[in-house]
Structures are given as C-alpha cells and as structure tokens.
Design a protein around this motif. Structure first.
Motif, PDB file in Angstrom:
ATOM      1  N   PRO A 110      15.581   3.581  17.351  1.00 43.73           N
ATOM      2  CA  PRO A 110      17.259   3.423  17.653  1.00 43.73           C
ATOM      3  C   PRO A 110      18.021   4.504  17.711  1.00 43.73           C
ATOM      4  CG  PRO A 110      16.020   1.547  16.583  1.00 43.73           C
ATOM      5  CD  PRO A 110      15.033   2.597  16.628  1.00 43.73           C
ATOM      6  N   ASP A 111      18.901   4.810  18.081  1.00 43.42           N
ATOM      7  CA  ASP A 111      19.957   5.860  18.026  1.00 43.42           C
ATOM      8  C   ASP A 111      20.261   5.919  16.647  1.00 43.42           C
ATOM      9  OD1 ASP A 111      19.670   6.443  20.635  1.00 43.42           O
ATOM     10  OD2 ASP A 111      21.450   5.350  21.064  1.00 43.42           O
ATOM     11  N   GLY A 112      20.066   7.193  15.933  1.00 43.23           N
ATOM     12  CA  GLY A 112      20.645   7.322  14.527  1.00 43.23           C
ATOM     13  C   GLY A 112      19.833   7.089  13.500  1.00 43.23           C
ATOM     14  N   VAL A 113      18.712   6.303  13.770  1.00 40.90           N
ATOM     15  CA  VAL A 113      17.571   5.886  12.905  1.00 40.90           C
ATOM     16  C   VAL A 113      16.594   6.951  12.490  1.00 40.90           C
ATOM     17  CG1 VAL A 113      15.914   4.149  12.197  1.00 40.90           C
ATOM     18  CG2 VAL A 113      17.941   3.699  13.359  1.00 40.90           C
ATOM     19  N   PRO A 114      16.489   7.355  11.251  1.00 43.22           N
ATOM     20  CA  PRO A 114      15.719   8.441  11.007  1.00 43.22           C
ATOM     21  C   PRO A 114      14.002   8.092  10.720  1.00 43.22           C
ATOM     22  CG  PRO A 114      16.828   7.931   8.862  1.00 43.22           C
ATOM     23  CD  PRO A 114      17.406   7.146  10.209  1.00 43.22           C
ATOM     24  N   ARG A 115      13.245   9.030  10.827  1.00 46.04           N
ATOM     25  CA  ARG A 115      11.812   8.685  10.749  1.00 46.04           C
ATOM     26  C   ARG A 115      11.433   8.099   9.365  1.00 46.04           C
ATOM     27  NH1 ARG A 115       8.447  12.602   8.882  1.00 46.04           N
ATOM     28  NH2 ARG A 115       6.408  12.281   8.668  1.00 46.04           N
ATOM     29  N   ASN A 116      10.544   7.123   9.270  1.00 46.24           N
ATOM     30  CA  ASN A 116      10.018   6.634   8.033  1.00 46.24           C
ATOM     31  C   ASN A 116      11.213   6.023   6.930  1.00 46.24           C
ATOM     32  OD1 ASN A 116       7.304   6.784   8.795  1.00 46.24           O
ATOM     33  ND2 ASN A 116       7.100   8.852   7.573  1.00 46.24           N
ATOM     34  N   SER A 117      11.952   5.398   7.625  1.00 44.82           N
ATOM     35  CA  SER A 117      13.269   4.863   6.864  1.00 44.82           C
ATOM     36  C   SER A 117      13.088   3.513   6.004  1.00 44.82           C
ATOM     37  CB  SER A 117      14.614   4.728   7.924  1.00 44.82           C
ATOM     38  OG  SER A 117      14.109   3.540   8.964  1.00 44.82           O
ATOM     39  N   GLU A 118      12.063   3.035   6.455  1.00 42.03           N
ATOM     40  CA  GLU A 118      11.722   1.642   5.760  1.00 42.03           C
ATOM     41  C   GLU A 118      10.435   1.909   4.847  1.00 42.03           C
ATOM     42  OE1 GLU A 118      13.932  -0.924   6.691  1.00 42.03           O
ATOM     43  OE2 GLU A 118      14.834   0.921   7.764  1.00 42.03           O
ATOM     44  N   ILE A 119      10.272   0.773   4.010  1.00 47.90           N
ATOM     45  CA  ILE A 119       9.412   0.816   2.902  1.00 47.90           C
ATOM     46  C   ILE A 119       8.289  -0.421   3.221  1.00 47.90           C
ATOM     47  CG2 ILE A 119       8.637   0.901   0.676  1.00 47.90           C
ATOM     48  CD1 ILE A 119       9.609   3.547   1.520  1.00 47.90           C
ATOM     49  N   GLY A 120       7.108  -0.285   3.224  1.00 43.63           N
ATOM     50  CA  GLY A 120       6.450  -1.581   3.642  1.00 43.63           C
ATOM     51  C   GLY A 120       6.111  -2.212   2.195  1.00 43.63           C
ATOM     52  N   PRO A 121       5.277  -3.328   2.462  1.00 45.81           N
ATOM     53  CA  PRO A 121       5.076  -4.154   1.095  1.00 45.81           C
ATOM     54  C   PRO A 121       4.226  -3.405   0.031  1.00 45.81           C
ATOM     55  CG  PRO A 121       3.375  -4.582   2.828  1.00 45.81           C
ATOM     56  CD  PRO A 121       4.472  -3.558   3.522  1.00 45.81           C
ATOM     57  N   ASP A 122       4.644  -3.820  -1.265  1.00 47.06           N
ATOM     58  CA  ASP A 122       3.889  -3.222  -2.407  1.00 47.06           C
ATOM     59  C   ASP A 122       2.771  -3.762  -2.312  1.00 47.06           C
ATOM     60  OD1 ASP A 122       6.518  -1.928  -3.083  1.00 47.06           O
ATOM     61  OD2 ASP A 122       6.912  -3.423  -4.227  1.00 47.06           O
ATOM     62  N   TYR A 123       1.663  -3.272  -3.415  1.00 44.72           N
ATOM     63  CA  TYR A 123       0.348  -3.774  -3.552  1.00 44.72           C
ATOM     64  C   TYR A 123       0.023  -3.754  -5.172  1.00 44.72           C
ATOM     65  CZ  TYR A 123      -4.637  -4.288  -3.905  1.00 44.72           C
ATOM     66  OH  TYR A 123      -6.008  -4.712  -3.698  1.00 44.72           O
ATOM     67  N   ALA A 124      -0.603  -5.155  -5.540  1.00 43.49           N
ATOM     68  CA  ALA A 124      -0.685  -5.720  -7.012  1.00 43.49           C
ATOM     69  C   ALA A 124      -2.168  -6.445  -6.719  1.00 43.49           C
ATOM     70  CB  ALA A 124       0.537  -6.124  -7.600  1.00 43.49           C
ATOM     71  N   ASP A 125      -2.824  -6.226  -7.727  1.00 43.00           N
ATOM     72  CA  ASP A 125      -3.934  -7.120  -7.951  1.00 43.00           C
ATOM     73  C   ASP A 125      -4.624  -6.780  -9.399  1.00 43.00           C
ATOM     74  OD1 ASP A 125      -7.072  -6.120  -7.942  1.00 43.00           O
ATOM     75  OD2 ASP A 125      -5.895  -4.867  -6.281  1.00 43.00           O
ATOM     76  N   VAL A 126      -5.217  -7.747  -9.879  1.00 44.92           N
ATOM     77  CA  VAL A 126      -6.041  -7.768 -11.070  1.00 44.92           C
ATOM     78  C   VAL A 126      -7.294  -8.227 -10.819  1.00 44.92           C
ATOM     79  CG1 VAL A 126      -6.342  -8.680 -13.331  1.00 44.92           C
ATOM     80  CG2 VAL A 126      -3.776  -8.279 -12.431  1.00 44.92           C
ATOM     81  N   ASP A 127      -8.416  -7.319 -11.385  1.00 47.78           N
ATOM     82  CA  ASP A 127      -9.956  -7.502 -11.068  1.00 47.78           C
ATOM     83  C   ASP A 127     -10.603  -7.792 -12.373  1.00 47.78           C
ATOM     84  OD1 ASP A 127      -9.166  -6.996  -8.452  1.00 47.78           O
ATOM     85  OD2 ASP A 127      -9.825  -5.014  -8.497  1.00 47.78           O
ATOM     86  N   LEU A 128     -11.397  -8.909 -12.352  1.00 47.24           N
ATOM     87  CA  LEU A 128     -12.084  -8.944 -13.691  1.00 47.24           C
ATOM     88  C   LEU A 128     -13.415  -9.051 -13.643  1.00 47.24           C
ATOM     89  CD1 LEU A 128      -9.820 -11.630 -15.490  1.00 47.24           C
ATOM     90  CD2 LEU A 128      -9.765  -9.276 -15.864  1.00 47.24           C
ATOM     91  N   ARG A 129     -14.570  -8.781 -14.522  1.00 44.25           N
ATOM     92  CA  ARG A 129     -15.836  -8.635 -14.612  1.00 44.25           C
ATOM     93  C   ARG A 129     -16.408  -9.334 -15.924  1.00 44.25           C
ATOM     94  NH1 ARG A 129     -20.308  -6.180 -16.422  1.00 44.25           N
ATOM     95  NH2 ARG A 129     -22.104  -6.070 -15.121  1.00 44.25           N
ATOM     96  N   TRP A 130     -17.283 -10.262 -15.864  1.00 42.98           N
ATOM     97  CA  TRP A 130     -18.315 -10.335 -17.023  1.00 42.98           C
ATOM     98  C   TRP A 130     -19.542 -10.212 -16.773  1.00 42.98           C
ATOM     99  CZ3 TRP A 130     -22.196 -13.988 -17.880  1.00 42.98           C
ATOM    100  CH2 TRP A 130     -22.611 -13.639 -19.336  1.00 42.98           C
ATOM    101  N   GLY A 131     -20.225  -9.724 -17.761  1.00 44.47           N
ATOM    102  CA  GLY A 131     -21.833  -9.420 -17.434  1.00 44.47           C
ATOM    103  C   GLY A 131     -22.424  -9.181 -18.745  1.00 44.47           C
ATOM    104  N   TYR A 132     -23.840  -9.619 -18.736  1.00 50.44           N
ATOM    105  CA  TYR A 132     -24.575  -9.194 -20.045  1.00 50.44           C
ATOM    106  C   TYR A 132     -26.124  -9.052 -19.475  1.00 50.44           C
ATOM    107  CZ  TYR A 132     -26.160  -9.795 -24.883  1.00 50.44           C
ATOM    108  OH  TYR A 132     -26.708  -9.425 -25.964  1.00 50.44           O
ATOM    109  N   ASP A 133     -26.522  -8.155 -20.243  1.00 49.44           N
ATOM    110  CA  ASP A 133     -28.153  -7.705 -20.132  1.00 49.44           C
ATOM    111  C   ASP A 133     -28.735  -8.336 -21.296  1.00 49.44           C
ATOM    112  OD1 ASP A 133     -27.420  -6.301 -17.837  1.00 49.44           O
ATOM    113  OD2 ASP A 133     -27.254  -4.349 -19.217  1.00 49.44           O
TER     114      ASP A 133
END
Length: 849
Positions: free
Chosen positions: A765-788
């Motif tokens: 659109p007229d007057g709108v610069p490139r990459n003017s918006e920001i996409g969604p953030d990212y967040a996650d937590v990963d866990l692991r349990w193990g035993y030998d």
C-alpha cells in the motif's frame, strides 16, 4: 569412573595418548591410553579430587581437574583438545590445570554439544543439527546459507548417525582465517573414530499422535507416528590392532500430516469456502556409513568412509494455504566417499589432508499436472509445476599444515569445497502459472476479491516456460589461508590471518580477507579473559545464479511473463493469446558485479563461574557491502506502468551487487558445569539488523527506486533466548531441560496486486515501508527424563547398559504461529493461518556396550 576424549585442534581424534590419573599428593594412581576412537576410561580408587594428565609425542600435554563424588558414580566426561607441541611452552594456567586461557579452544563464547549432552538433553528426533541451529546468526549466513563442517571439511549433511558423533561446535574461533564463514555462520561436527575394541550403541525412538496434543488449525487430531532406528558399531577388523571400523545406521519412518487452512471458491456444499483438511505427508529416510581406519605408525593414520542417504517425501509443500493438488513428491539420494590422512611430520608439525567424492540424485515430481493457480491471500492450487531432476558430481579437498615454532603456531591451508558438475532436467512451469489478485477502488476498498476474479477467469498475471530442458553447468569454489597464533606473553596472544576465495559466480578475483583476533587474560585467578577480533568475510552464491544464467542468459529456456497491465488476460490463456508469439525473459549480470563482503568485529569478556562454567558478555557489529539483489531493467514505465521500454523482451532480470546491511548484537552466554547438579549452556541475544534486499532472487517493489526498500532484515529476531541443561545428570532423579523464547520476524503488508506491471506481485500500500510488521513470537519448554541401567552392576566400567527415556516438547502446549496472511485484500489479512507443532511426546530406548 572418569571418561573422556582427546582430539587435536582441528577436531581429529588422537589415539594412543597416555592418560595419567594423579591424586592430591601428585602420585599416579591409574595409567591408561586412549583407544582408536580417542576415548579413555579410568576408575578412581576413591572419592576426591584428581588430575587427569594427557600426553603424546608431538602435542603439548594438558591437565584437567576432576571431582569424583563416589567411586561408583561416574564423573562428568572431560574432553581434551591438544595443540601441536612448541619448542618453548608458554601458557597461562588456571589453578591446578594446564589450560591455555588465550587459546581459541578455551573460548567461553563457543556453543558445544557433546555426545553425552545428546543423551541427556531433550533433542527432537535426535536431530542435533536443527537443535544447534538456534545458535546461528542469520546475518552471518550469506546467500548460500550457513556452513556445515564434518571433521574439518564442508559437507551437505552430517554423514554419520547421531551415536557416531563426538561433538558439535558453533563459534569456536569466530575470526579464524581457516574458515569461510564467521563463527556464528557454520556448524562444526566432529565424528567418532574407529576403535580398537568392540563397542556399540543402538537407539530406538518412537512417537505417536495418541501422546500428542491437537495441532492448531487442524479440524481433528491427525494420525501421526514416527519410528527411528539408529546405532553405531565399532571395533577392530579381524582382530587387527591397527585396522578398525565404524559402522553407523539411521532409518526414520514418519507418517506426517500437513494441515491445510485455506479459503477457496464457495460451492453449494461449502458455502463459506473454508478448506480445512489434514493431508497425509509421509517421509522415509535411510542413511548409513562405514569407516575403515588404519594406524600405520604412531605418527601416521588414515581412514576411508562411504556414506549413503536415500530419503523420500510425499506431498511436500502442502499445508497452510497450499492445497493437496499443489503438492510434489521428492527423493534425495546421496553417495559420499571420504578419505582422511593425518601425519605428524615432526614434534612440531602436523599435516592433515582430506578428499571427498559426492554424487547426488534429486528428482521432484508433481502430485498432479496442470496449471498452477495462485489466488492471492486465499490459496495455491492446480499443480505445483515443479517437475525437475537435479544431479551432481562433486569433489571436495582440504589440506592443512600446522607448524609450531617458538611462540608461533602457524597454519597453512587450501580448501576446495566445490569442484562439481551439475545437471538439471527442468520441466517446471510448462503448464503455466496464473495469479489472481484483488481489485481495489481508488479509496482502497475491495471491488472484487481474488476468489471472485478467479471465478470470473480474470487473472492479473501469467507465466509459462518451455524450450530446452536439459542444462549442464559447473560450480567451482577454491580457498586458501595462512594464520599465525602468536604467544606474545603468557597472558596475551594475537592471531593474524589472511584468506583468499574464488568462485565461478561472479568470478571476480580480488577476494582477500584479512582477519585478526586477540585474547588477554585480564584476571588469572578468576579466569577472566577479554577476547576480540575483526575480519572480512566474502559471500558465497551457491548454485542458484549459475542455473539461472544457464537457462535464461540466452533464453535457452523460454520464460514468458505477462501482466494484465500490458494486456487483458484470460483463463485459459490460449482463449485470448497465442503464447508462441510472446516475448521471453532474460537474465544478465550487472557490469562490474562483485562478490558481496561482510566486515565483522566484536569484543567479549568471559569469566569462570561455578565449578567449570564460563559466562561471557560481548558485542559484535556486522556491515555487509554489495549484497545481491535483482532488478527488472525492462520494467514498465510510470505513471501507468503499462508499457515495457523494449517490447521484444519480457522481464530483463539484472543481478546486481548494490545492497547493504548493517547489524549489531549483544550476546550473553553460559556453558559448562556449574556444580554437580547442573551442566549445560544458555544464550541470550539482543539484535538489530537493517537492509535493503532479501537476496539474489529478490526484487524491489518499484524497480526504478530500489533504495527505498530499507527496513528491518527479514530474518531479524530482536530477542533470542535459549537454555539446554541437564539437572542431576546420571542420577535416577535427573531432568534434561530446553527452554526457548524468540521475538517474531518482520513481514511486509502486500496488496496482492501487480501495481507496477512486472508480474512480481510484491506491491505494498502507498506509504507502507518494507517489513513494517512483526510476526508471532515463539516460546516453548522441552523436558526429558531418562536412566541407564547397568546389566552387570558388579563391573560398572565394563557393563552393558540399557537405557530408557521420555521427552516432551512444548510441554506447556504454548501456541506458536508460523505464518501470517500478508495480503491486505484477504479476509484473513494480518491473522496467523498456520502454527508450529503442538506438544509432542517422544519415547526412546538405548542399548550400549
């Protein structure tokens, strides 16, 4: 039990090194040597502090302190990186150890994942390369992407299965002339060497949708299942003491599902036009390798390895707004033969040579044939129009000599990452591609949606290719370097270097890259070190521009591109236009085009924390000059943009090197063992980057005003945070943790129209610069349990082990959007229309002997 590995500064494993375990009085309590894989194990007689001393002819000795809490509890593995011996050794040591704090191997800003980390941390599908990619910097990758080094040589993939990997590093020596990329632009993989005793590890990983959460935008929980069979086996060949083998295997079978979330033309059965469907997208991947190593003498060893991969993907490209009919099936077949030779010329000189031969075969086949339909902001259907076959025969070579003379450690090297012959059989876009856009009124309101124009058979753009289909082209890349690490004082070293690189495209020859770094031990007691450096890094274009020039420089492949700005279009196109009479597109190079280059410089201050941890804080600045972009030199002229200056040519794409990029970053990192309860690494980056191009195939909105495209870099994530850690490792009550949180990436608002008559459909659109918006953030937590579990508890050091683990990824099931509808005239404009996978659970079993 104390275990570890010994390698040289390039990552090559050192067999036959003497290991001495001494107690607090200095008495030697245990002696052993490293096996053919560079590994060792010694059993401490009792709890306490011990020094592990490593020595071998031709290398500087090294010592590390290890705390053993009990004779039955294994200590954390230790790794040694030995430097070539100096005539007079000058090191600044920490308390009780002989670690050179000024060496790049002690760099606290390095990200390292060891073989033991891979067992203790939550790593999805054992894909450690993707896991470590979080440490890479998009601003350091360049046109051809990030680099992957396997045992000091560039490679397309890891070549061995995960259990045959010794260590993975990023940013080991960021300003070294030895490497093409900056430190955060490449991943270094060090593989295990063949051993002189039989050892093996076999892993089975399993996932099933019954244990997963439902995907966002999915109409129902789809059936998915993943099975990975992976392992490695090593030992002597026919009981030989000097010839060993290492075999690795990875077989992955996955029943994946792609979620389509699109809007299509309404029908009586579907009056809202909502297309929301789970589409099967199964994959299979079979990889194996066999390595034979031979120890000729104590100073000479060599190995040869054959690696194989054959992967199939069905319904690739399907998902989000791409319908099943626009999918394609792929196969990736690769054969690699790699030879390594290590020779200790003298007590102060080491020569390392490598040679690799590669063959790849990569066909792509449309799910169905027919024209592709791109309905802006709503869906892509019809066909993928992606039929092609790519084959390559390539040679890689490396030669490096390390020579230590007094305070100087000199390295000389030659790299040939590509000396290849490529062939493409190109049948893409032979049935044509139609683009349907919204129609706007003067006030910006929508007169007709993209779907309404598609129903009316009124496309805004059309393209089609025909003519020659087979193209043979060659890709060559050559590099050479010299570097000298000078130990000016026991507490100060400086490393100047010079690198030269040449490549087929663009073919310029003045690509000299001076680099320099230093390390100053500011506070020896607290192991506080100030590191800094600067360097020039040239870009690498890859094969993309070479195949484009082969096809379109002389229009051997006839690409026809039309915009409704020039003439009225219809669907099908043959109802109104004779395509045989259409002008074709060309590709040319800007006169005086040169290779883009990056100037990077930075400072880092690091300090020891906890038992064996290092925290570092640093800043870096990057300035790219001459970045690639494309310009349509035959773009229609304003103000109505209806007529091309040369009516006998369609698009005249000129590849230019006129783009710029400026970036800066603040990095805070931690890695190492904080105490007996926690080992791991963490990072936080605050970054800012701006540029005026998105790469070699990118066009600006207005071809006459490319400098107006300055904005945030498309890969920029202002904040990146991550932690990988093991709590109570090797204890029954253990936990592997991964925590990640990143800012969203920029995106541009598009009208979905071809306002400039170029058939590019990138107008804003007229007057709108490139990459003017920001996409969604990212967040996650990963866990692991193990035993030998030890199967022979009375022989802890020799007992086979059977291990079980359970991992959960995105434990909190936090929704993470992956795509935003960027077309202003779409009903979903500005909304997230697809997402990353939800919570998934992974079960694993391991047998090791």
């Amino acid at each position: 039990m104390i275990s570890g590995t010994v390698a040289d500064s390039s990552g090559a494993i050192i067999p036959g090194a003497e290991i001495d375990l001494t107690d607090a009085t200095g008495a030697t309590v245990v002696k052993t040597t490293t096996d053919a894989s560079g590994a060792f194990q010694v059993k401490a007689p009792r709890a306490g502090n011990y020094n592990v001393q490593v020595s071998i002819n031709g290398f500087q000795p090294a010592t590390k302190t290890v705390t053993v809490t009990s004779s039955a509890t294994p200590a954390a593995p230790v790794s040694f990186t030995l430097a070539v011996a100096e005539a007079v050794q000058q090191v600044t040591v920490n308390a009780g150890s002989q670690v050179d704090l000024t060496s790049s191997d002690s760099n606290g800003n390095t990200s390292v994942m060891s073989a033991s980390d891979m067992k203790d941390l939550p790593i999805f599908d054992n894909d450690y390369v993707t896991a470590m990619s979080s440490f890479l910097d998009g601003g350091s990758e360049g046109t051809s992407g990030s680099g992957l080094m396997v045992d000091g040589m560039e490679a397309n993939r890891a070549l061995v299965s995960p259990s045959a990997v010794q260590e993975v590093r990023i940013n080991q020596d960021p300003y070294s002339a030895q490497y093409f990329w900056p430190g955060r632009g490449q991943i270094d993989i060090i593989t295990k060497q063949a051993a002189d005793a039989y050892h093996g590890e076999f892993n089975f990983t399993f996932r099933d949708s019954a244990m997963n959460a439902q995907e966002d935008f999915s109409p129902s929980k789809p059936y998915e299942q993943r099975q990975i069979y992976e392992g490695s086996l090593t030992g002597p060949v026919a009981h030989s003491k000097s010839t060993m083998f290492l075999f690795s295997l990875n077989r992955a079978v996955e029943d994946l599902t792609a979620v389509v979330n699109a809007t299509v033309a309404p029908t009586a059965e579907n009056p809202d036009g909502v297309y929301n469907e789970n589409v099967p997208a199964p994959t299979t991947d079979t990889e194996f390798s066999i390595k034979i190593g031979h120890q000729f003498t104590d100073s000479h060893s060599a190995s040869v390895m054959y690696s194989f991969q054959n992967a199939h993907n069905t319904n690739s490209g399907v998902g989000n707004q791409t319908l099943p009919e626009a999918g394609y099936d792929t196969q990736t077949r690769e054969d690699d033969l790699t030879l390594h030779d290590n020779y200790i010329v003298s007590g102060s000189m080491l020569n390392e040579a490598s040679l690799a031969l590669e063959r790849s075969y990569d066909p792509v086949k449309d799910v169905q044939e027919g024209p592709m339909l791109v309905v802006s902001g709503n869906y892509t259907g019809g066909s993928a129009q992606a039929d092609q076959l790519n084959t390559e025969y390539n040679l890689r070579a490396n030669e490096m000599l390390t020579w230590t003379v007094g305070p100087h450690t000199l390295k000389f090297g030659v790299n040939v990452p590509h000396f290849g012959r490529r062939v493409r059989d190109d049948m893409t876009n032979e049935d044509g591609t139609y683009t349907f856009s919204p129609t706007y009124a003067a006030d910006g309101s929508v007169i007709a949606t993209s779907i309404e124009n598609q129903q009316a058979g009124v496309p805004s753009g059309f393209s089609m290719a025909n003519g020659q289909t087979r193209f043979v082209y060659h890709q060559q890349e050559v590099g050479a370097f010299v570097q000298d690490q000078i130990k000016l004082k026991p507490w100060f070293s400086v490393t100047p270097g010079l690198r030269y690189d040449w490549q087929t495209f663009p073919g310029d020859t003045n690509n000299f890259s001076p680099r320099i770094s230093f390390a100053w031990v500011w506070d020896q007691k607290h192991e506080m070190v100030l590191r800094g450096g600067a360097g020039v890094y040239f870009d690498r274009s890859g094969s993309g521009p070479l195949i484009d020039l082969a096809r379109y420089q002389d229009a051997k492949r006839r690409l026809m591109e039309l915009s409704s700005n020039q003439e009225t279009l219809c669907y099908p196109i043959t109802n109104c236009i004779d395509t045989a009479t259409l002008p074709v597109s060309y590709v040319e190079l800007q006169q005086g085009i040169r290779t883009p280059y990056d100037v990077e410089y930075g400072l880092t201050l690091e300090r020891k924390v906890g038992e064996k941890g290092v925290v570092s804080v640093g800043g870096r600045i990057s300035r790219w000059t001459g970045l690639y972009r494309s310009i349509d030199e035959n773009a229609p002229l304003g103000p109505d943009y209806t007529t091309r200056p040369n009516p006998n040519i369609s698009q005249l794409r000129q590849i230019q090197s006129e783009g710029k990029q400026i970036g800066s970053a603040l990095d805070i990192n931690y890695r190492g063992r904080f105490n007996k309860r926690f080992t791991g690494f963490a990072w936080y980056t605050l970054a800012n980057s701006g540029n005026n191009t998105d790469g070699i195939s990118w066009f600006p909105e207005n071809q006459r005003d490319p400098e107006a495209e300055w904005g945030p870099s498309s890969w920029e994530q202002r904040n990146k945070f991550g932690v990988y850690g093991a709590i109570n490792p090797q204890h029954l009550l253990n936990l592997g943790v991964g925590v990640f949180a990143n800012s969203g990436k920029p995106w541009s608002i598009l009208t979905g129209t071809d306002a400039y008559g170029t058939d590019l459909f990138n107008a804003r659109p007229d007057g709108v610069p490139r990459n003017s918006e920001i996409g969604p953030d990212y967040a996650d937590v990963d866990l692991r349990w193990g035993y030998d579990f030890k199967l022979q508890p009375k022989e802890v050091d020799k007992s086979p082990t059977l291990g079980f683990s359970v991992s959960s990824f995105d434990v909190l099931n936090h929704p993470n959007g992956s795509y935003v509808d960027t077309t202003e005239g779409s009903t979903d404009f500005g909304q997230v229309t697809s997402a990353y996978a939800p919570r998934r659970t992974q079960l694993a079993m391991r047998f090791q002997f």
